[in-house]
Structures are given as structure tokens and as C-alpha cells.
Design an enzyme around this catalytic site. Sequence first.
Site, short mmCIF file in Angstrom:
data_model
loop_
_atom_site.label_atom_id
_atom_site.label_comp_id
_atom_site.label_asym_id
_atom_site.label_seq_id
_atom_site.Cartn_x
_atom_site.Cartn_y
_atom_site.Cartn_z
N SER A 287 -60.90 56.74 125.86
CA SER A 287 -61.84 56.30 124.96
C SER A 287 -62.88 55.62 125.36
O SER A 287 -62.65 55.29 126.70
CB SER A 287 -61.22 55.25 123.89
OG SER A 287 -60.13 55.82 123.11
N ASP B 215 -49.16 51.27 132.98
CA ASP B 215 -47.80 51.79 133.38
C ASP B 215 -46.83 51.28 132.59
O ASP B 215 -46.26 50.26 133.29
CB ASP B 215 -47.43 51.80 134.83
CG ASP B 215 -46.49 52.78 135.17
OD1 ASP B 215 -45.92 53.46 134.34
OD2 ASP B 215 -46.08 53.02 136.52
N VAL C 229 -43.96 53.27 131.39
CA VAL C 229 -42.85 54.04 131.50
C VAL C 229 -42.39 54.41 133.09
O VAL C 229 -43.44 54.60 133.75
CB VAL C 229 -43.08 55.76 131.01
CG1 VAL C 229 -42.21 56.78 131.03
CG2 VAL C 229 -43.39 55.50 129.45
N ASP C 230 -41.26 54.11 133.38
CA ASP C 230 -40.62 54.60 134.74
C ASP C 230 -39.42 55.26 134.68
O ASP C 230 -38.82 55.15 133.53
CB ASP C 230 -40.43 53.15 135.22
CG ASP C 230 -41.65 52.19 135.55
OD1 ASP C 230 -42.52 52.70 136.12
OD2 ASP C 230 -41.61 51.05 135.11
#
EC number: 3.5.1.97
Length: 799
Positions: A249, A321, A323-324
Site C-alpha cells: 500500500s 514479522d 509469524v515464526d
Amino acid sequence: MRRLKKILKIIIPVLGLLFLAFCMFIYSLTPEYEGEKDLKNLSNQVDVYYDNYGIPHIYGATEKDAIRALGYVHAQDRLWQMELLRRIGPGELSEIFGKDLVETDKLFLSLGIDDYSKETVANLDPNSDYVKLAEAYLDGVNQFQEEGPTPVEFYLTGVDKRPFTLKDIHNTIGYMAFSFAMAHKTDPLLSTIKSKLGSAYLKDLSITTEPSSTLIENYDPLKDTLQLNLASKLASTFKNLPIPLFEGSNSWVLSPQKTKNKAVILANDPHIGFSQPTVWYEAHLSTPTYKKYGYHLAGVPFPLLAHNRQLAYGLTMFENDDVDFYYEETNPKDTTQYKTENGWRKYNYKHKIIKVKGEDDVKFTVKSTRHGAVLNGIATSVTEEKPVAISWIFTQVENKLLSALYGMSHSESMGTFKRHLRDLHAPGLNIMYGDAEGNVAWWATAKLYKMSDSTNTKLILNGTNGIQERGEFLDFSENPHAENPPWEFVYSANNQPDTINGRFFPGYYLPENRAKRIEQLLRPKNDWDKASVSKMITDVTSAVDPTIVTNMAKNIDISKLDINAIKLLDQLTNWDGSATVNSVESSLYQRWVFYMLKNTLKDELGEELFNQLLTTHFHKRLIAPMVSNSSSIWWDNVTTTKVETSDDIFQLSLTDALLSLKNQFGENTEAWTWGKIHTLEHEHPIGKVKTLRKYFNVGPFPVNGTKEVINNMGFTYSEDSIYKVTSGPSTRRVIDFSDIENSISILPTGQSGSPFSSHYNDQAQMYLNGEFRKMMMNKEEIIATKKSLLVFKPHARVE
């Protein structure tokens, strides 16, 4: 002959009647934009004025009445879209589309979105204002579903209708949250590259979080301080989705000191995968206590983008971040246990069932650790012995997202608006803000956390020893932000934010291309108005691509090129970076970059990993740094005895690009125009069926723009000769507080999701042309120029 005439006398009228019946059936499926309807539980009459583009302007005596009417009109234009969106989180797509979606359903069920939504709904306060309004919205949706015409897609797929619930709203929001996340594409891929090639090969891929020339500057006036299988399978899982992913975006907000009329201007164009119908549904609600012009997701009552006379807000993706992935270790003596720093712990097991169209139900078990679901056995090609668990912040924090959206849409000042942002825990968003008082601001909203400095969260982590666990969450006040900065504007192009307290936050930020162009245009000019901002939001010039050309072209041996190729290279080295449909330079540049990437990376990565890399954000980040780094380990082709240099690769790639374009278009280089290569088609899920494509899809069209310019028209590099645009501006909005009633916007196709509506694609050509239409807010003008009026009256009670 007489017998034939008799037969024809019978057949022709029958065929005529059948055709008439078909036409009447099709007409019955068209949304009703005028007339009168009874609406249950309505306290007072609601008037819905439709403008020339099918935007409803809803006037009610109470907010409950207005939002109940919103639910009805939203459903009659977008019921099929609502149906698809609510099915993703609970893994119900296979019930419509068959066995090809089973692995997609498995993944989403394993993520726990549906379980999380159930838990969230169970803990809602039924007496809270936002819950009551959400239920009123659902009442409107469900009444249309009961009484209105069934959309044609339900007939074609055989889907049964069922009532919409609060859980469906939360499942839709959950899908939106995961579609923003880039880690599912990136972390397994980078871990595989490290395992296969070694750490040296990661060094030149621009994956680290470090300073660049276009950091989003923070400003706080109070402080005054500035594994192969897993990777490929996750990628293919999302490729099958019939609903677009959220991707990037642009937004900028100009303070009064930067504008001609000394009032704030907000511009925003969220980048989302193109689809038909388009993602956003526009609606203007007006009651004595609530007035907002908003953009809604299908099935969500409160807008994500909105404005009124007091304030305006938009969003871009933060790209943090959240998500791991963790490697786990199963106890060899007891396979029901996994290892932690405090000893063995029991796996958690949940049994799930997926209904599959035309097939038997699929039953499977989700095995989870403290981090999240173990993906082995979920994605069938994840065959590693070592378990890999996915850890997603979204399902690990109390869900207040619906309350936050309600609060944002009901705020009338910067202070109250900001207070609600701390509850936007995921996905990470940059919230862009401006108001009639002259305030401008951006806030990065997410649950940011501390991690040990030695931990690279873009690789699969060690889940057994407790060393690479997330630390405590930071307070929202420590998130990156800027409020009324002295440079008089804020912007975001998904680029990396500056440090807070000396710390950079890990993320999947986009390259500086768009950010650099936005700064290049904004900083020197102090007389911006609506016209100049609307021109800027459709800008197709790259501030970076010409430099990439210079770095690749400076040592090209022209003795190896024919006269036409030399002329083309000369054109390209004098190119300003503009990607218009008539540009030959854009065609040659993008083809050259593709072959540069292929000839540089594919020999080490192989076909599958290379193609996977091209679907990630970070392949865009590596292009500019790599072409300027002549010592990169990637330049040598490991399949040859010669040690290749960057110049060798650039020369070979230029030759490949020229030959590819010649084979595609012939000898006449003037015919190598970008619009023949770069096309946009808005695809409907039903349009994937070849015979139905022309009835449901919109396009294809040649389209201006390219990846990572302000008019960001994204596509995936491939051997294909046509670059099909997959993502771009899902709307373009320009809110001018000096003339708020004449603020402007556009949708990529149209407001309605019904193929039989006149508003199915009536904005498509305007969008391609870079044109806009008014977002009307003046009631007298709305009534005077209305296309139709739909009146909702309180449902008659039978005594």
C-alpha cells in the site's frame, strides 16, 4: 413440409417462452436499488439514496437502523463474496470447490482462526454498543439472504445458504490478518537456502533489518527524538485461494503547511490482490449521532478506511514479522511429547473434519505445541522428520479487533482515535491519519516484541531450548509513529520504519522504490491540492529502476549487439523509469531484470526454489543492491567451469531478453510495448471456468504502471511472455479537508458483485485511465443527483 411447419409453430413459441423465462430469471437476480421494503426490528424509516455508481447513502434516525439497512444492501451486492470470506478461516472452501482446496482448508483449520473466533465470541459482552451494532448489521444481511434473490453463484456451485453470525465476522477478520503475513512464504524458503547453500548465500539477499535512505521517520513531540517442501507447499496452498491476499500500500498525509488551501490532504491506495468483485464496499451512513463515509470488507460492519468532516484515516501494511516457525523435537520414547527447556511436554491434539464437494469427508488431526500447529502431515509434502510448528501472534492475544474498528470509526478527535489503535494487535498496520484541525499522524499498530539479538526471525527457529522464544510485548507507546512532525507530512509505502529506542524491528519491508519516489515528489512542493495529489497517486515513474539500468549497462560489450539492440540499449540508458502502456523501455527493462535474476540465482536454487523466491517480497528488495554488488557470491554459475562475473551475467541476460522479445513480437522493436505484455484481468472465482470467463471476469486490459512504482501493478516474473497483473491499488482515495464534500475515489471495477448489475464494472475504464469520482456527503446534492431511492420501513407487526 407441412409437418415441419407444424413442429416449428410449436417449437418457436416454446423457445420464445423459455428465453423470456430465462430473461425474467436473470432480471430477478439483479440487486434492487429502488422501491420500498419492510425491514425487521427497524424502529424508524431508513432512506437509501444510490448515486450514479451504486454507492448507498444511508440516512436513518438511529445508528442501529442505519447499520441494519447497511447489512441488507451490502448483502444484495456482495453476498457471494461474504460467503467465500467467511469460509476460509474454518476450512470450508472444499465444500464449494472440491478436493483441490483440501490442503488450503487444512492449513487454515490448523492455524486456529475458527477456534479463536469461537473463543472470542464466547467472551463478548452482548450489551456493548459494538456487539449490538454488529448484530443489527447481521440482521440485515440475514434478512436479505432469506427474502432476496439468490446470487447466481449459489446456483452454479450448489451452495446452501445459512445465517451469518458474529463468528463469521471474526473469521473474516482472521483471514485478513493472515493474508498480510509474509513469513509463511519467506521463512521456510530462507531456511532451505541456508541449509542447502550456506550462510554466505543469504548475505546478498537483503533480508536483514538495517538502515536505508527512506526509513519512515519517527517523531514524538513529547520526546522530540527521532526447508524446500514446506516453502513450496505453503506457496501452492495460497495460490489456490479464490479470494485475494493483502499485499502492500501507499499513503501520505500532508499538513496544512504543505497544501495550497492550508488544509490537510490524505491520500491512500491499499494494494491487494485483484479480484471480481473488488475487495471494498463503499457506503455512506448518516444519523444524528454517527456520520461516516467508509470502505467495508464483505461481512464486516465497521469500515477499515473512512472519513467524515472531522477526520480521515487509511492504512498500509506494516509488514512486521508476526509469524515464526519453530523446529520441535519429539520424545523418542513417547511420541505424544515434545521437548522444552523445562522437560517434555504433551502435544495437544484436535480432530477436524473437512467436507469436500463430490467426495468423502476428510478427517485429520491437528497436533500442536506451545508455539502452534505442527505442519508435518498438514501439508502433505512436508516430509521432514523434524516437526515444524507455526507460531502466529494473532491467535495468541486477546481479540479486540472488532471493538477497535468500532472505536476508530466512532472517534471524532485524534486523541480518542489513537486510544483505540493499541487494540489492533494483528495484522501489523500503518494507520494514516489527518483531520480538520490540521493534525497529521501515522502509527504502526502491532504487538511488537523483544527477541535476543542473535536470533534471526526470518529463519526457522529452535523450539526446544527456550533461547529463541519471544520476549515481552512492547507497550504501544514504543511502536514506530509520527505525530505532527516538523517536516509537515507523513507517509508509508511499506518501507522500513526508523528505530525506536535504538532498535530496528524485524519485518518483510518492501524496497525503497516507492518510498523514494514519494519523498522525491513531496518534499520540494508546498502547494499541493486535490488535483496534484490525484495525479501523484497514479504516478508510474520509478526513482530506482534507471539506476539499476545504469549499473547493468555500464560494461555491456556493444560489439556483441546488432544495430537495433544498440539503439534499444541507448533508449533504455536515457529512460526516466516511466512505465506506460506505450513504453518499449519498460518491456526491455523488466525482461532484462527477469533474466538477470534467473541467470544469477537459478543455478544454485533450482527451478522450484527460484520460482518460490519470485513470489516473495524480498526478491524485490535484492535487485537494486545486488546489481551494484560486483563481488556477490551469486554471480558465478556453479554449473560451468568458468567463473562468471556480474558483467557476464548482465551481458547474457540482455541477450536473452532481446531474443525473448524478438520471438514474441518480431523484428520491429517499436511493437515491443509494455501494454502488450502487462495486462490486468479482474478474475471472479467462477470465471476460472473457461466458458463462463467472459460473463464473470472483467478485462483483460493493457495497464499503466509496474511493480514498485506508486501506481503499483504487481506481477510475478516467469518464463511466460505475458505478465498478468495480480495486485495493485484496491481503491484510490484523496480526502481534501479544504473541500471535504468533493473528496474523490475510485474502485477497480464497480461497487456490485452481481454480474447482472449495471455497477458490476462501471468504474473499470475510469480506473485504468487514472480518473476519479466524487465521494458525496452533502445530503441536498445526494438527493438532487440520486439515481434511485430504496426505502426501508419498519416491519409491519401482525396483532
